[in-house]
Design an enzyme around this catalytic site. Structure first.
Site, short mmCIF file in Angstrom:
data_model
loop_
_atom_site.label_atom_id
_atom_site.label_comp_id
_atom_site.label_asym_id
_atom_site.label_seq_id
_atom_site.Cartn_x
_atom_site.Cartn_y
_atom_site.Cartn_z
N ALA A 575 -14.59 39.67 1.09
CA ALA A 575 -13.99 40.59 1.68
C ALA A 575 -13.41 41.76 1.94
O ALA A 575 -13.05 43.30 1.99
CB ALA A 575 -14.87 40.82 2.97
N TYR A 576 -12.34 41.13 2.59
CA TYR A 576 -11.07 41.64 3.08
C TYR A 576 -10.23 41.85 1.94
O TYR A 576 -10.13 43.35 1.75
CB TYR A 576 -10.06 39.95 3.60
CG TYR A 576 -8.71 40.74 3.42
CD1 TYR A 576 -8.40 41.21 4.64
CD2 TYR A 576 -7.64 40.53 3.49
CE1 TYR A 576 -7.45 41.41 5.26
CE2 TYR A 576 -6.12 40.91 3.40
CZ TYR A 576 -6.52 41.46 4.75
OH TYR A 576 -5.36 42.00 4.71
N SER A 577 -10.26 41.72 0.79
CA SER A 577 -9.84 42.11 -0.96
C SER A 577 -10.33 43.63 -0.63
O SER A 577 -9.25 44.79 -1.16
CB SER A 577 -9.83 41.73 -1.65
OG SER A 577 -9.50 39.98 -1.81
N SER A 579 -12.20 45.45 0.86
CA SER A 579 -12.12 46.85 1.77
C SER A 579 -11.18 47.39 2.02
O SER A 579 -10.51 48.72 2.40
CB SER A 579 -13.30 45.77 3.02
OG SER A 579 -12.42 45.25 3.78
N LYS A 580 -9.73 46.90 1.94
CA LYS A 580 -8.15 46.81 1.83
C LYS A 580 -8.05 47.57 1.42
O LYS A 580 -7.23 48.65 0.65
CB LYS A 580 -7.46 45.50 2.23
CG LYS A 580 -7.60 44.55 3.42
CD LYS A 580 -7.40 45.35 4.86
CE LYS A 580 -5.99 45.96 4.91
NZ LYS A 580 -5.87 46.40 6.55
#
Length: 686
Positions: A575-577, A579-580
């Site tokens: 999710a972090y990777s 979305s960034k």
């Protein structure tokens, strides 16, 4: 006006300390002096460098402010050198300044006020000079002589206007010598001089003088319609604010064509009523209330020819026409009155009056813009009060020019330290309450920027802003609560930036969130939350920032704080990777769209910034440690060792990259990604 003198406090003081006390009492009364205006003095006995007891004048130094003045701000001038000049008929400004420099008790110290001789030529022990609004209202009308005599009788002396310097000092001394019974002296279109055997006597003489003027004004104003009443109905506050928000960025762009300005908006009742009145267009163009007003606010403001009922687009066009007219008129004013060697200064107005909306004021920083705004509030008071006695009058255009282009004032500008790299620029930083955002906000402010610190943690944002103000000065930062996932919240933050500082030049889009989980165990809500903050949040910030930057027409810079994971995604960090990565693509598209407008967009990819970070919550630390197969206690050391340099990455390290991309150091760089990760080979940009 009431005396603020407190004998219990004053009795503990003597000499110069007592003068400091009285001077601050004067400075506290906003209707007595503008910032830096007025001056006070005492005559004392001191030892010179040879140990001889001599007479010394302690007088306010140039550039100090009575409200916050200290002992060090009162240079000492030897009285025998001052009285030696009483035989002179005249003396040039430069010669006088040089002479006084040789007469200082502390050679090379603070330069004494340009009105030093005015204080020194008087025999009284204590002297107070102010630019009181109430008294200026009596002198700045075409019936000044009759009005002054009617209010004060024979108690005061009135002198025609003269620019500060040697000649007026002699005139004042001669007039008081001829009228030893007088209690005070009024300088037309300038201010008041009171004196006494003690500091208290001089101070309270000033208060009495002002009180009598206030009484006369109140009597004449009774039942009178100020400024002829409203020309058109004043729109509601919300409508005025909406128009101000629509036109402010464009106006800031016009005023900052040659050099950016910080600009503020004021629609307080006194201002809104004045700009929308019948008389405002006429009386605002007559001239300044005092010479000091000219130095900061120019001779006249720019008055916009508008009814106040225009649409925002129509009002913006009316403002642009008014600015163009002002520049033409100002250039003509310069050409008509210039002297040999004079160079045209900034032809843009400092004050812009917009009927039905309010007042915009500008300066090199928020502090200076605040002084300009304060000056025009004083001007409105004087315009209204003077009109109760007759027709308002002011300095002639030639007299105003001689003050504005006074070589001594221009010389003072050369003594100012050079402006910092980001001076006159406004930055908005998201996620600024902690970690990278806080460090970036502090770094930009240290290089001269005004900073709007935003964060979901409103109290933290305000604290970060207060820290900046404590470090670099009042007005240089504001802290706001902002949720980057809320369209209205993001818009409100940019609106605050526009109304507080005039616009935005730098947007540091930093706010983020992290969630660690394998894909097959991830909740939809966690995925959506990651994209709401790390992708949509950056879009909302970018959209509002782009709108302001394009309207200003001054170019600008976006700096997106992304992550090493854009280049090298992490296991159990989908999710972090993802979305960034969306944020990074947005930043690159912004570079394409902003380029034709001089708007740059760049990216910083940090890695594992633990200190002061809310991103690394206990849950995230635990999950990242599990994904790497290590203990939580070993997590920070693991990330340090995995980079090539084996160095921890600190918020200040990332802030340096942000500064580079926000400043003109990278003026020809856009669409770029800079890594601040110690060297993670899998995350090398390629």
């Amino acid at each position: 006006m009431r005396s603020r003198w407190n004998e219990a406090e004053a009795s503990q003081l003597q000499g110069l300390d007592l003068l400091v006390y009285a001077s601050r009492l004067v400075g506290t009364e906003t209707s007595l002096v503008i910032w830096g205006g007025g001056n006070t003095s005492i005559k004392t006995r001191e030892r010179d460098h040879r140990g001889r007891e001599i007479g010394v004048l302690r007088v306010k130094g140039s550039g100090s402010d009575l409200k916050s003045i200290q002992r060090k701000d009162f240079p000492g001038v030897r009285m025998d050198d001052i009285t030696a000049l009483l035989t002179r008929d005249d003396m040039g400004d430069e010669e006088m300044v040089s002479y006084l420099g040789h007469a200082l008790q502390e050679p090379g110290g603070v330069r004494p006020s340009i009105e030093t001789l005015l204080h020194g030529f008087l025999s009284a022990s204590a002297v107070v000079h102010t630019h009181a609004d109430a008294v200026v209202s009596l002198t700045n009308n075409d019936r000044a002589a009759d009005v002054i005599e009617g209010v004060y009788g024979k108690d005061v002396i009135a002198l025609a206007y003269r620019r500060p310097g040697f000649r007026i000092s002699r005139d004042v001394a001669d007039a008081i010598r001829e009228r030893p019974d007088a209690k005070a002296l009024l300088l037309e279109r300038h201010g008041t001089i009171t004196w006494g055997a003690t500091v208290r006597e001089a101070y309270e003489g000033t208060i009495e003088l002002i009180t009598r003027a206030e009484g006369a004004i109140a009597e004449r104003q009774r039942g009178r319609r100020l400024f002829g009443g409203p020309r058109t109905p004043l729109p509601e506050l919300s409508a005025r604010r909406a128009t101000a928000l629509a036109v402010a960025p464009r106006l800031r762009g016009l005023l900052g064509r040659e050099r950016r300005v910080v600009m503020t908006f004021d629609d307080s009742p006194a201002v809104a009523d004045f700009v929308s009145s019948v008389d405002a267009a006429r009386v605002s163009q007559i001239g300044p209330a005092t010479p000091d007003h000219t130095i900061y606010a120019k001779r006249v403001p720019c008055f916009v020819d508008a009814a106040g009922s225009e649409s925002p687009a129509q009002m913006a066009e009316a403002i642009e026409r008014a600015i163009e007219r002002f520049v033409v008129d100002y250039t003509r004013y310069f050409e008509q009155h210039k002297f040999a060697g004079a160079s045209l200064g900034d032809p843009m107005p400092r004050v812009v009056l917009v009927p039905g909306v309010g007042m915009f004021v500008s300066g090199k920083d928020r502090h200076t813009a605040g002084i300009v705004g304060d000056i025009y509030h004083h001007t409105i008071d004087v315009l209204g009060n003077a009109g109760a006695f007759g027709n308002y009058v002011s300095l002639s255009a030639k007299d105003a020019f001689d003050v504005e282009y006074w070589p001594l004032e221009l010389y003072k500008l050369t003594l100012a330290p050079p402006e910092k790299e980001l001076a006159r620029r406004i930055a908005l930083v998201t996620g600024g309450a902690s970690g990278i955002g806080r460090a970036a906000a502090q770094r930009l402010a240290a290089e001269g920027a005004h900073v709007v610190v935003t964060d979901l943690d409103a109290a933290g944002a305000r604290k970060a802003a207060e820290e900046i103000v404590g470090a670099v000065g009042a007005g240089r930062a504001v802290g706001l609560g902002m949720d980057v996932t809320g369209e209205a919240s993001v818009r409100a933050a940019f609106e605050t930036a526009v109304l507080t500082y005039g616009g935005v030049d730098i947007v540091v889009s930093n706010a983020g969130t992290a969630h660690s989980s394998p894909v097959d165990r991830m909740e939809l809500a966690d995925w959506e939350r990651s994209f709401a903050v790390n992708s949509t949040g950056h879009f909302l910030v970018a959209r509002e920032g782009m709108r302001v930057l394009k309207a200003q027409g001054l170019g600008g810079a976006f700096v997106f704080v992304a992550t090493k994971n854009v280049m090298s995604p992490g296991k159990d960090f989908s999710a972090y990777s993802a979305s960034k990565a969306a944020e990074a693509q947005l930043a690159k598209v912004l570079a394409l769209e902003g380029g034709p407008h001089g708007i740059r967009s760049n990216i910083v990819n940090p890695d594992a910034v633990f200190r002061d970070s809310k991103l690394w919550s206990e849950d995230v630390r635990r999950e990242r440690a599990r994904a790497q197969g290590i203990s939580v206690d070993d997590l920070e050391d693991f990330y340090r060792k995995r980079n090539i340099l084996a160095r921890p990455i600190l918020p200040e390290d990332v802030a340096e990259a942000v500064l580079f991309l926000a400043s003109d150091r990278s003026a020809k760089t856009t669409g770029c990604t800079i890594t601040v990760d110690g060297g993670v080979k899998d995350a090398f940009p390629r």
